[in-house]
Design an enzyme around this catalytic site. Structure first.
Site, PDB file in Angstrom:
ATOM      1  N   TYR A  87       0.827  -1.212   0.000  1.00  0.00           N
ATOM      2  CA  TYR A  87       0.000   0.000   0.000  1.00  0.00           C
ATOM      3  C   TYR A  87       0.858   1.257   0.000  1.00  0.00           C
ATOM      4  O   TYR A  87       0.626   2.187  -0.787  1.00  0.00           O
ATOM      5  CB  TYR A  87      -0.935   0.003   1.208  1.00  0.00           C
ATOM      6  CG  TYR A  87      -1.785   1.253   1.282  1.00  0.00           C
ATOM      7  CD1 TYR A  87      -2.936   1.368   0.510  1.00  0.00           C
ATOM      8  CD2 TYR A  87      -1.420   2.318   2.094  1.00  0.00           C
ATOM      9  CE1 TYR A  87      -3.698   2.527   0.543  1.00  0.00           C
ATOM     10  CE2 TYR A  87      -2.175   3.475   2.141  1.00  0.00           C
ATOM     11  CZ  TYR A  87      -3.316   3.583   1.362  1.00  0.00           C
ATOM     12  OH  TYR A  87      -4.059   4.734   1.402  1.00  0.00           O
TER      13      TYR A  87
ATOM     14  N   ALA B  94      -2.027   8.703   3.821  1.00  0.00           N
ATOM     15  CA  ALA B  94      -3.107   8.090   4.592  1.00  0.00           C
ATOM     16  C   ALA B  94      -2.588   6.957   5.467  1.00  0.00           C
ATOM     17  O   ALA B  94      -1.525   6.378   5.217  1.00  0.00           O
ATOM     18  CB  ALA B  94      -4.170   7.551   3.637  1.00  0.00           C
TER      19      ALA B  94
ATOM     20  N   GLN C 137      -5.421  18.176   4.235  1.00  0.00           N
ATOM     21  CA  GLN C 137      -5.728  17.677   2.889  1.00  0.00           C
ATOM     22  C   GLN C 137      -7.166  17.182   2.866  1.00  0.00           C
ATOM     23  O   GLN C 137      -7.592  16.409   3.737  1.00  0.00           O
ATOM     24  CB  GLN C 137      -4.770  16.543   2.513  1.00  0.00           C
ATOM     25  CG  GLN C 137      -5.029  15.918   1.153  1.00  0.00           C
ATOM     26  CD  GLN C 137      -5.967  14.735   1.206  1.00  0.00           C
ATOM     27  OE1 GLN C 137      -6.090  14.070   2.241  1.00  0.00           O
ATOM     28  NE2 GLN C 137      -6.665  14.475   0.114  1.00  0.00           N
TER      29      GLN C 137
ATOM     30  N   TYR D 126     -10.579  15.630   0.630  1.00  0.00           N
ATOM     31  CA  TYR D 126     -11.339  15.120  -0.500  1.00  0.00           C
ATOM     32  C   TYR D 126     -12.772  15.625  -0.326  1.00  0.00           C
ATOM     33  O   TYR D 126     -13.350  15.487   0.765  1.00  0.00           O
ATOM     34  CB  TYR D 126     -11.367  13.589  -0.534  1.00  0.00           C
ATOM     35  CG  TYR D 126     -10.060  12.929  -0.876  1.00  0.00           C
ATOM     36  CD1 TYR D 126      -9.619  12.866  -2.193  1.00  0.00           C
ATOM     37  CD2 TYR D 126      -9.276  12.347   0.107  1.00  0.00           C
ATOM     38  CE1 TYR D 126      -8.424  12.239  -2.517  1.00  0.00           C
ATOM     39  CE2 TYR D 126      -8.076  11.717  -0.193  1.00  0.00           C
ATOM     40  CZ  TYR D 126      -7.658  11.668  -1.513  1.00  0.00           C
ATOM     41  OH  TYR D 126      -6.471  11.043  -1.818  1.00  0.00           O
TER      42      TYR D 126
ATOM     43  N   THR E 229      -7.283  17.616  -2.884  1.00  0.00           N
ATOM     44  CA  THR E 229      -6.770  16.676  -3.879  1.00  0.00           C
ATOM     45  C   THR E 229      -7.814  16.501  -4.973  1.00  0.00           C
ATOM     46  O   THR E 229      -8.958  16.148  -4.706  1.00  0.00           O
ATOM     47  CB  THR E 229      -6.451  15.323  -3.230  1.00  0.00           C
ATOM     48  OG1 THR E 229      -5.368  15.515  -2.302  1.00  0.00           O
ATOM     49  CG2 THR E 229      -6.025  14.303  -4.261  1.00  0.00           C
TER      50      THR E 229
ATOM     51  N   SER F 100       1.404  17.490  -8.967  1.00  0.00           N
ATOM     52  CA  SER F 100       1.443  16.158  -8.371  1.00  0.00           C
ATOM     53  C   SER F 100       0.748  15.162  -9.274  1.00  0.00           C
ATOM     54  O   SER F 100      -0.275  15.480  -9.883  1.00  0.00           O
ATOM     55  CB  SER F 100       0.741  16.180  -7.001  1.00  0.00           C
ATOM     56  OG  SER F 100       0.636  14.866  -6.461  1.00  0.00           O
TER      57      SER F 100
ATOM     58  N   HIS G 125       0.032  12.219  -7.810  1.00  0.00           N
ATOM     59  CA  HIS G 125      -0.400  11.330  -6.724  1.00  0.00           C
ATOM     60  C   HIS G 125       0.651  10.260  -6.448  1.00  0.00           C
ATOM     61  O   HIS G 125       0.329   9.115  -6.081  1.00  0.00           O
ATOM     62  CB  HIS G 125      -1.745  10.682  -7.066  1.00  0.00           C
ATOM     63  CG  HIS G 125      -2.667  10.530  -5.902  1.00  0.00           C
ATOM     64  ND1 HIS G 125      -3.633  11.458  -5.581  1.00  0.00           N
ATOM     65  CD2 HIS G 125      -2.784   9.550  -4.959  1.00  0.00           C
ATOM     66  CE1 HIS G 125      -4.294  11.049  -4.501  1.00  0.00           C
ATOM     67  NE2 HIS G 125      -3.788   9.899  -4.106  1.00  0.00           N
TER      68      HIS G 125
ATOM     69  N   ARG H 211       0.231   6.896  -8.179  1.00  0.00           N
ATOM     70  CA  ARG H 211      -0.742   5.948  -7.622  1.00  0.00           C
ATOM     71  C   ARG H 211      -2.111   5.995  -8.304  1.00  0.00           C
ATOM     72  O   ARG H 211      -2.996   5.249  -7.924  1.00  0.00           O
ATOM     73  CB  ARG H 211      -0.917   6.217  -6.121  1.00  0.00           C
ATOM     74  CG  ARG H 211       0.313   5.881  -5.307  1.00  0.00           C
ATOM     75  CD  ARG H 211       0.199   6.390  -3.874  1.00  0.00           C
ATOM     76  NE  ARG H 211      -0.910   5.802  -3.120  1.00  0.00           N
ATOM     77  CZ  ARG H 211      -0.870   4.593  -2.548  1.00  0.00           C
ATOM     78  NH1 ARG H 211       0.211   3.848  -2.667  1.00  0.00           N
ATOM     79  NH2 ARG H 211      -1.897   4.150  -1.860  1.00  0.00           N
TER      80      ARG H 211
ATOM     81  N   ILE I 107      11.171  13.030  -4.948  1.00  0.00           N
ATOM     82  CA  ILE I 107      12.271  13.716  -4.271  1.00  0.00           C
ATOM     83  C   ILE I 107      12.945  12.771  -3.277  1.00  0.00           C
ATOM     84  O   ILE I 107      12.301  12.222  -2.384  1.00  0.00           O
ATOM     85  CB  ILE I 107      11.762  14.984  -3.563  1.00  0.00           C
ATOM     86  CG1 ILE I 107      11.378  16.021  -4.617  1.00  0.00           C
ATOM     87  CG2 ILE I 107      12.803  15.550  -2.600  1.00  0.00           C
ATOM     88  CD1 ILE I 107      10.620  17.193  -4.084  1.00  0.00           C
TER      89      ILE I 107
ATOM     90  N   GLY J  30       6.796  12.384   0.515  1.00  0.00           N
ATOM     91  CA  GLY J  30       5.841  11.413   1.035  1.00  0.00           C
ATOM     92  C   GLY J  30       6.513  10.118   1.459  1.00  0.00           C
ATOM     93  O   GLY J  30       6.790   9.891   2.629  1.00  0.00           O
TER      94      GLY J  30
END
Length: 370
Positions: free
Chosen positions: A34, A89, A137, A139, A165, A262, A264, A267, A298, A318
């Site tokens: 994940y 997440a 962040q 949704y 996002t 971005s 994501h 993903r 990065i 991340g």
């Protein structure tokens, strides 16, 4: 069985990428799939990294570097350096303390942190430990009333910006997760979404599509929803997931306060270009009118320098900090931030940049044309 977390950072971990094998040994195969995986064949995931490696820097010598620093201001908020923790997440998949360990490290190193809607710790508990700027962040959920209440919770807890996002109306096809049989383990959940009304699973009549024409996309936000969102809050709103100049222009026309280039983390849609390759197009559209940030790939302080040279004001990381979290908790996350900042300052010094304002496109070396 996963190995126990480290209590001290061994000398063998000298760079951010060194954390990856340590993290894999300290996570379940499902959690690793994940947090480390990407969409489909993971081409975009790999290219996010490879694109930075293709870029070369131009060194400068004998420059006056007195009074140098990495300070910046975003939306009136002071940051010691341009490195923020990206929203990730379910961080309790990596460490029992999850986001609480990450925010402790961010506070210790003066880093901003963007907290995921799908955090495994309540947003108020994270904010209570924060000593550095926090952004939330978001949704936009099909349950708009719940979404508005979530925004009010973030405001009340002291979050200083919203990061919407916009590039994931549906999940990407994540084969690595499927092969590993990923499911959230007992005790890990999106705690901030408790009480939200579920989406009614009712497809359009006579639809033969698996996704198109169904209730999920019917409830997905559109540009029109940005007007609604703007009415819900006075906080700055950044759109995360911008990958074209056209979308950047439309976001600014909608009154957005900042943008994040971005994909994501590779993903969602495999085959997208690397974010650093898209950055110049977006920067040209923005023309400095709002803060512009970037994430994806990065792993070095020199990568941060490259992003700033091509138009970003700051970056988000991340997977690097999540791997460090899985390895050694808050100490690991703090170490990653320290490594990246130290490498950034070295790269700035060797390219003749005393501060962030000194970093421009001439920092990037390009072969002479005839």
């Amino acid at each position: 069985m996963p190995l126990p977390k480290l209590q001290q950072i061994p000398p063998a971990i000298a760079a951010v990428a060194d954390y990856e094998p340590y993290a894999r040994e300290r996570m379940s195969e499902q959690a690793w799939a994940y947090l480390a995986g990407g969409a489909a064949d993971e081409l975009t995931l790999a290219d996010n990294r490879a694109a930075f490696e293709r870029l070369r820097l131009r060194s400068r010598v004998l420059q006056d570097l007195s009074g140098g620093n990495t300070r910046l201001s975003l939306f009136g908020q002071a940051f010691a350096h341009p490195i923020l923790l990206a929203p990730v997440a379910y961080q309790q998949l990596a460490h029992p303390e999850g986001e609480l360990a990450s925010v402790l490290a961010a506070s210790a190193l003066g880093a901003g942190m963007v907290v995921s809607t799908q955090a495994s710790v309540e947003l108020e508990a994270i904010a209570a430990q924060a000593q550095a700027p926090l952004w939330f962040q978001l949704y936009i959920q099909p349950d708009r009333e719940f979404t508005a209440a979530l925004i009010r919770r973030a405001e009340s807890a002291g979050y200083q910006a919203l990061v919407l996002t916009v590039d994931a109306p549906v999940n990407g096809v994540r084969n690595r997760e499927q092969r590993a049989g990923f499911a959230l383990p007992a005790g890990v959940e999106a705690v901030n979404l408790r009480g939200m009304r579920p989406l009614q699973a009712q497809a359009e009549p006579h639809s033969s599509s698996l996704l198109l024409g169904g209730p999920l996309l019917a409830a997905a936000p559109t540009w029109a929803d940005l007007t609604w969102l703007r009415e819900q809050t006075r906080l700055p709103i950044l759109l995360k997931g911008i990958m074209s100049g056209a979308d950047a222009e439309q976001a600014l026309a909608a009154g957005m306060d900042g943008l994040i280039v971005s994909n994501h983390g590779g993903r969602t849609l495999d085959g997208l270009p690397a974010t650093i390759d898209v950055l110049p197009e977006v920067a040209a559209a923005v023309q400095g009118r709002v803060p512009l940030l970037l994430d994806g790939g990065i792993r070095r302080g020199s990568d941060i320098l490259k992003a700033l040279a091509l138009g970003a004001d700051a970056v988000l990381v991340g997977r690097p900090y999540v791997f460090a979290l899985a390895t050694a908790g808050a100490v690991g996350v703090a170490h990653v931030l320290q490594l990246l900042r130290a490498e950034l300052e070295v790269a700035m010094a060797l390219t003749g940049c005393a501060d962030l304002a000194s970093i421009g496109p001439d920092v990037i070396w390009r072969p002479a044309t005839r």
